[in-house]
Write an enzyme that holds these catalytic residues in place. Structure first.
Site, mmCIF file in Angstrom:
data_model
loop_
_atom_site.group_PDB
_atom_site.id
_atom_site.type_symbol
_atom_site.label_atom_id
_atom_site.label_comp_id
_atom_site.label_asym_id
_atom_site.label_seq_id
_atom_site.Cartn_x
_atom_site.Cartn_y
_atom_site.Cartn_z
ATOM 1 C CE LYS A 14 -0.955 -0.394 4.888
ATOM 2 N NZ LYS A 14 0.144 -1.727 5.066
ATOM 3 C CG HIS A 49 8.510 2.935 5.171
ATOM 4 N ND1 HIS A 49 7.504 3.070 4.095
ATOM 5 C CD2 HIS A 49 8.107 2.042 6.055
ATOM 6 C CE1 HIS A 49 6.608 2.229 4.437
ATOM 7 N NE2 HIS A 49 7.126 1.488 5.705
ATOM 8 N NE ARG A 53 8.605 8.779 2.817
ATOM 9 C CZ ARG A 53 9.180 8.655 3.936
ATOM 10 N NH1 ARG A 53 10.095 9.144 4.396
ATOM 11 N NH2 ARG A 53 8.753 7.732 4.559
ATOM 12 C CD GLU A 61 10.071 12.633 12.324
ATOM 13 O OE1 GLU A 61 9.942 13.044 13.500
ATOM 14 O OE2 GLU A 61 11.115 12.342 11.686
#
Length: 181
Positions: A14, A49, A53, A61
């Site tokens: 996802k 992650h 990216r 954040e």
């Protein structure tokens, strides 16, 4: 509507799908991340992650205060990825273990206020916004009251966000299935 909810199970693809959608938008991308590195394993996950990216994306954040961060980042001509609603929800359930049996999370002032603020903001968001969330209802019924509360609130949040988004996509085994839009 400029919003899309992208849901799926753990390791379903996802987040990768949301990143692809953001790239395809051709717009500058801002990512609002909700995870907190509270232990070494989570630090490793976050680092993975970050490495995956694309460079040049703005990262904000917001383990709490998501509506405030989203209001600041969403803009015409911009794509915002919120990754993920489920971790944000978990952050808001701090203290839920002390709730009396059968009480809902709406008894937690921060939860109720932040959830209402987010849901109230979504219909008027400018630009393109992609929300990532876990579908936790496919698994076993959690063993503990806190686990069941989390599962129930995640399901309710996903339903509420899905109702406000023009598009909803379920990702399973890396494959997107359009549910709405």
């Amino acid at each position: 509507m400029p919003c899309e909810l992208i849901i799926g199970g753990a390791r379903s693809g996802k987040s990768r799908y949301a990143e692809q959608r953001a790239i395809e938008s051709g717009l500058p991308v801002h990512v609002i991340v909700t995870a907190e590195a509270l232990d070494e394993e989570m630090r490793v996950r976050i680092a993975r992650h970050q490495a995956d990216r694309p460079t040049g994306w703005t990262v904000v954040e917001a383990p709490r205060g998501l509506a405030v961060a989203l209001a600041a980042e969403a803009a015409e001509g911009r794509c915002v990825v919120v990754d993920c609603l489920t971790l944000w929800l978990a952050n808001l359930l701090d203290g839920a273990e002390a709730l009396p049996p059968g009480e809902g999370a709406e008894q937690l002032p921060a939860f109720a206020a932040e959830r209402a603020a987010l849901l109230g903001l979504i219909p008027g968001l400018p630009g393109r916004v992609l929300f990532v969330a876990n579908e936790v209802g496919f698994g076993l019924v959690p063993e503990t009251p806190l686990g069941r509360l989390f599962r129930d609130e995640a399901g309710r949040l996903n339903q509420a966000v899905a109702a406000l988004c023009g598009e909803v996509t379920l990702v399973a085994a890396g494959l997107p299935l359009k549910l709405k839009g």
